[in-house]
Design a protein around this motif. Structure first.
Motif, PDB file in Angstrom:
ATOM      1  N   SER A  31      -9.200  -2.339 -10.409  1.00  0.00           N
ATOM      2  CA  SER A  31      -9.649  -3.323  -9.436  1.00  0.00           C
ATOM      3  C   SER A  31      -9.228  -4.735  -9.841  1.00  0.00           C
ATOM      4  O   SER A  31      -8.751  -4.954 -10.949  1.00  0.00           O
ATOM      5  CB  SER A  31     -11.166  -3.218  -9.276  1.00  0.00           C
ATOM      6  OG  SER A  31     -11.804  -3.334 -10.523  1.00  0.00           O
ATOM      7  N   HIS A  70      -4.666   3.277  -7.840  1.00  0.00           N
ATOM      8  CA  HIS A  70      -5.226   4.596  -8.118  1.00  0.00           C
ATOM      9  C   HIS A  70      -4.420   5.225  -9.249  1.00  0.00           C
ATOM     10  O   HIS A  70      -3.247   5.556  -9.075  1.00  0.00           O
ATOM     11  CB  HIS A  70      -5.153   5.463  -6.861  1.00  0.00           C
ATOM     12  CG  HIS A  70      -5.790   6.804  -7.015  1.00  0.00           C
ATOM     13  ND1 HIS A  70      -5.365   7.897  -6.287  1.00  0.00           N
ATOM     14  CD2 HIS A  70      -6.799   7.242  -7.789  1.00  0.00           C
ATOM     15  CE1 HIS A  70      -6.105   8.939  -6.614  1.00  0.00           C
ATOM     16  NE2 HIS A  70      -6.971   8.561  -7.531  1.00  0.00           N
ATOM     17  N   ILE A 110     -11.258   9.515  -3.311  1.00  0.00           N
ATOM     18  CA  ILE A 110     -10.881   8.910  -4.597  1.00  0.00           C
ATOM     19  C   ILE A 110     -12.123   8.439  -5.330  1.00  0.00           C
ATOM     20  O   ILE A 110     -12.251   8.641  -6.541  1.00  0.00           O
ATOM     21  CB  ILE A 110      -9.863   7.780  -4.371  1.00  0.00           C
ATOM     22  CG1 ILE A 110      -8.550   8.388  -3.851  1.00  0.00           C
ATOM     23  CG2 ILE A 110      -9.634   6.981  -5.653  1.00  0.00           C
ATOM     24  CD1 ILE A 110      -7.515   7.379  -3.418  1.00  0.00           C
ATOM     25  N   PHE A 120      -6.219  -2.684  -5.057  1.00  0.00           N
ATOM     26  CA  PHE A 120      -6.687  -1.587  -5.905  1.00  0.00           C
ATOM     27  C   PHE A 120      -5.549  -0.626  -6.206  1.00  0.00           C
ATOM     28  O   PHE A 120      -4.742  -0.321  -5.330  1.00  0.00           O
ATOM     29  CB  PHE A 120      -7.820  -0.810  -5.211  1.00  0.00           C
ATOM     30  CG  PHE A 120      -9.070  -1.615  -5.028  1.00  0.00           C
ATOM     31  CD1 PHE A 120     -10.017  -1.684  -6.034  1.00  0.00           C
ATOM     32  CD2 PHE A 120      -9.287  -2.333  -3.864  1.00  0.00           C
ATOM     33  CE1 PHE A 120     -11.168  -2.438  -5.874  1.00  0.00           C
ATOM     34  CE2 PHE A 120     -10.427  -3.095  -3.692  1.00  0.00           C
ATOM     35  CZ  PHE A 120     -11.372  -3.148  -4.702  1.00  0.00           C
ATOM     36  N   THR A 128      -8.931  11.587 -10.579  1.00  0.00           N
ATOM     37  CA  THR A 128      -8.858  10.136 -10.692  1.00  0.00           C
ATOM     38  C   THR A 128      -9.306   9.731 -12.088  1.00  0.00           C
ATOM     39  O   THR A 128     -10.420  10.034 -12.507  1.00  0.00           O
ATOM     40  CB  THR A 128      -9.746   9.460  -9.630  1.00  0.00           C
ATOM     41  OG1 THR A 128      -9.262   9.836  -8.339  1.00  0.00           O
ATOM     42  CG2 THR A 128      -9.730   7.944  -9.770  1.00  0.00           C
ATOM     43  N   LEU A 138      -3.417   1.425  -3.603  1.00  0.00           N
ATOM     44  CA  LEU A 138      -4.296   1.852  -2.512  1.00  0.00           C
ATOM     45  C   LEU A 138      -4.347   0.815  -1.393  1.00  0.00           C
ATOM     46  O   LEU A 138      -4.841   1.095  -0.307  1.00  0.00           O
ATOM     47  CB  LEU A 138      -5.710   2.088  -3.042  1.00  0.00           C
ATOM     48  CG  LEU A 138      -5.868   3.265  -3.998  1.00  0.00           C
ATOM     49  CD1 LEU A 138      -7.266   3.283  -4.594  1.00  0.00           C
ATOM     50  CD2 LEU A 138      -5.562   4.570  -3.286  1.00  0.00           C
ATOM     51  N   SER A 139      -3.861  -0.368  -1.676  1.00  0.00           N
ATOM     52  CA  SER A 139      -3.779  -1.472  -0.721  1.00  0.00           C
ATOM     53  C   SER A 139      -2.625  -2.332  -1.213  1.00  0.00           C
ATOM     54  O   SER A 139      -2.030  -2.030  -2.242  1.00  0.00           O
ATOM     55  CB  SER A 139      -5.088  -2.282  -0.746  1.00  0.00           C
ATOM     56  OG  SER A 139      -5.331  -2.779  -2.055  1.00  0.00           O
ATOM     57  N   MET A 189     -14.868  -2.083  -4.123  1.00  0.00           N
ATOM     58  CA  MET A 189     -14.172  -0.818  -4.359  1.00  0.00           C
ATOM     59  C   MET A 189     -14.762   0.273  -3.467  1.00  0.00           C
ATOM     60  O   MET A 189     -14.030   1.029  -2.830  1.00  0.00           O
ATOM     61  CB  MET A 189     -14.290  -0.399  -5.832  1.00  0.00           C
ATOM     62  CG  MET A 189     -13.544   0.883  -6.159  1.00  0.00           C
ATOM     63  SD  MET A 189     -13.878   1.519  -7.816  1.00  0.00           S
ATOM     64  CE  MET A 189     -13.373   0.171  -8.848  1.00  0.00           C
ATOM     65  N   VAL A 203      -9.829   3.696 -11.072  1.00  0.00           N
ATOM     66  CA  VAL A 203      -9.479   2.871  -9.922  1.00  0.00           C
ATOM     67  C   VAL A 203      -9.421   1.465 -10.496  1.00  0.00           C
ATOM     68  O   VAL A 203     -10.430   0.914 -10.936  1.00  0.00           O
ATOM     69  CB  VAL A 203     -10.511   2.971  -8.781  1.00  0.00           C
ATOM     70  CG1 VAL A 203     -10.145   2.012  -7.658  1.00  0.00           C
ATOM     71  CG2 VAL A 203     -10.605   4.401  -8.263  1.00  0.00           C
ATOM     72  N   GLU A 254     -13.534  -0.323   0.116  1.00  0.00           N
ATOM     73  CA  GLU A 254     -12.107  -0.299   0.431  1.00  0.00           C
ATOM     74  C   GLU A 254     -11.345   0.947  -0.030  1.00  0.00           C
ATOM     75  O   GLU A 254     -10.279   1.236   0.500  1.00  0.00           O
ATOM     76  CB  GLU A 254     -11.435  -1.546  -0.165  1.00  0.00           C
ATOM     77  CG  GLU A 254     -11.962  -2.827   0.456  1.00  0.00           C
ATOM     78  CD  GLU A 254     -11.347  -4.076  -0.139  1.00  0.00           C
ATOM     79  OE1 GLU A 254     -10.156  -4.034  -0.511  1.00  0.00           O
ATOM     80  OE2 GLU A 254     -12.063  -5.085  -0.235  1.00  0.00           O
ATOM     81  N   VAL A 255     -11.871   1.658  -1.004  1.00  0.00           N
ATOM     82  CA  VAL A 255     -11.154   2.813  -1.564  1.00  0.00           C
ATOM     83  C   VAL A 255     -11.594   4.078  -0.823  1.00  0.00           C
ATOM     84  O   VAL A 255     -12.789   4.260  -0.555  1.00  0.00           O
ATOM     85  CB  VAL A 255     -11.427   2.917  -3.087  1.00  0.00           C
ATOM     86  CG1 VAL A 255     -10.874   4.191  -3.679  1.00  0.00           C
ATOM     87  CG2 VAL A 255     -10.848   1.693  -3.805  1.00  0.00           C
ATOM     88  N   LYS A 260       0.841  -1.192   0.000  1.00  0.00           N
ATOM     89  CA  LYS A 260       0.000   0.000   0.000  1.00  0.00           C
ATOM     90  C   LYS A 260       0.880   1.247   0.000  1.00  0.00           C
ATOM     91  O   LYS A 260       1.862   1.332   0.731  1.00  0.00           O
ATOM     92  CB  LYS A 260      -0.890   0.001   1.242  1.00  0.00           C
ATOM     93  CG  LYS A 260      -1.788   1.210   1.367  1.00  0.00           C
ATOM     94  CD  LYS A 260      -2.639   1.125   2.614  1.00  0.00           C
ATOM     95  CE  LYS A 260      -3.529   2.349   2.732  1.00  0.00           C
ATOM     96  NZ  LYS A 260      -4.458   2.230   3.865  1.00  0.00           N
TER      97      LYS A 260
END
Length: 191
Positions: free
Chosen positions: A73, A56, A169, A54, A68, A97-98, A161, A71, A164-165, A33
């Motif tokens: 995925s 970004h 974003i 994910f 953005t 992002l993770s 998404m 995203v 978790e996002v 991340k």
């Protein structure tokens, strides 16, 4: 790489030998991340298949605001196409992002596949055409939707998404401010 193998099968059948040849040019990787996958002014030399997590993908507008663009995925094949195809630097950036597990096909492997195997070259062309077509369909669909409809669509198609996002974003991704998205979420929660 079973997830990637299944993903490829969605685009048509290829022989086991060709699947092995294709997968033999792909490397599995992971990034933590916050790590940058693609930096501004970098030439993008890989195509990525996201297994988990994910990404970004964003740039900045003339006012210095972060916009953005996507995203990215899981179960999705992605690159910055204009940079990859034209071998030009990208103004955009891509950050995890993770923790993200992904498969990477570098330019050298891509070129070898295209040069050495006509069936796989055609297969890659088919995948590219279908992904581009899906992007156009998605853009056309979004252009006729309100911000609330875009958010509802995202909730329905990508609930992970939305969970978790970060909200700012998601807001940028659907074309609104964080505050407007909070109002939409409160309205939907009250309904």
């Amino acid at each position: 790489m079973e997830m990637l193998r299944d993903y490829f099968r969605e685009f048509g059948e290829i022989s086991d030998a060709n699947m092995d040849f294709l997968l033999g040019h792909i490397v599995q990787r992971k990034i933590p991340k916050g790590e940058v996958l693609i930096q501004p002014h970098q030439r993008v030399n890989s195509i990525y298949f996201i297994e988990t997590g994910f990404l970004h993908y964003y740039s900045y507008n003339d006012f210095g605001e972060r916009i953005t663009l996507k995203v990215v995925s899981p179960n999705y094949c992605w690159t910055i196409l204009d940079s990859f195809v034209s071998e030009i630097p990208t103004p955009a950036q891509c950050v995890a992002l993770s923790e993200v597990r992904y498969c990477e096909l570098g330019r050298t492997g891509y070129s070898a596949i295209r040069a050495q195997n006509k069936e796989l070259s055609n297969f890659i062309q088919t995948i590219t055409e279908k992904l581009l077509s899906a992007k156009v369909i998605e853009a056309n669909k979004k252009s006729s939707m309100s911000i609330e409809q875009r958010y509802l669509d995202l909730l329905q198609t990508h609930p992970d998404m939305v969970r978790e996002v970060p909200v700012q974003i998601i807001a940028s991704f659907i074309g609104t401010s964080r505050e407007t998205l909070h109002r939409i979420r409160r309205k939907l929660a009250a309904a």
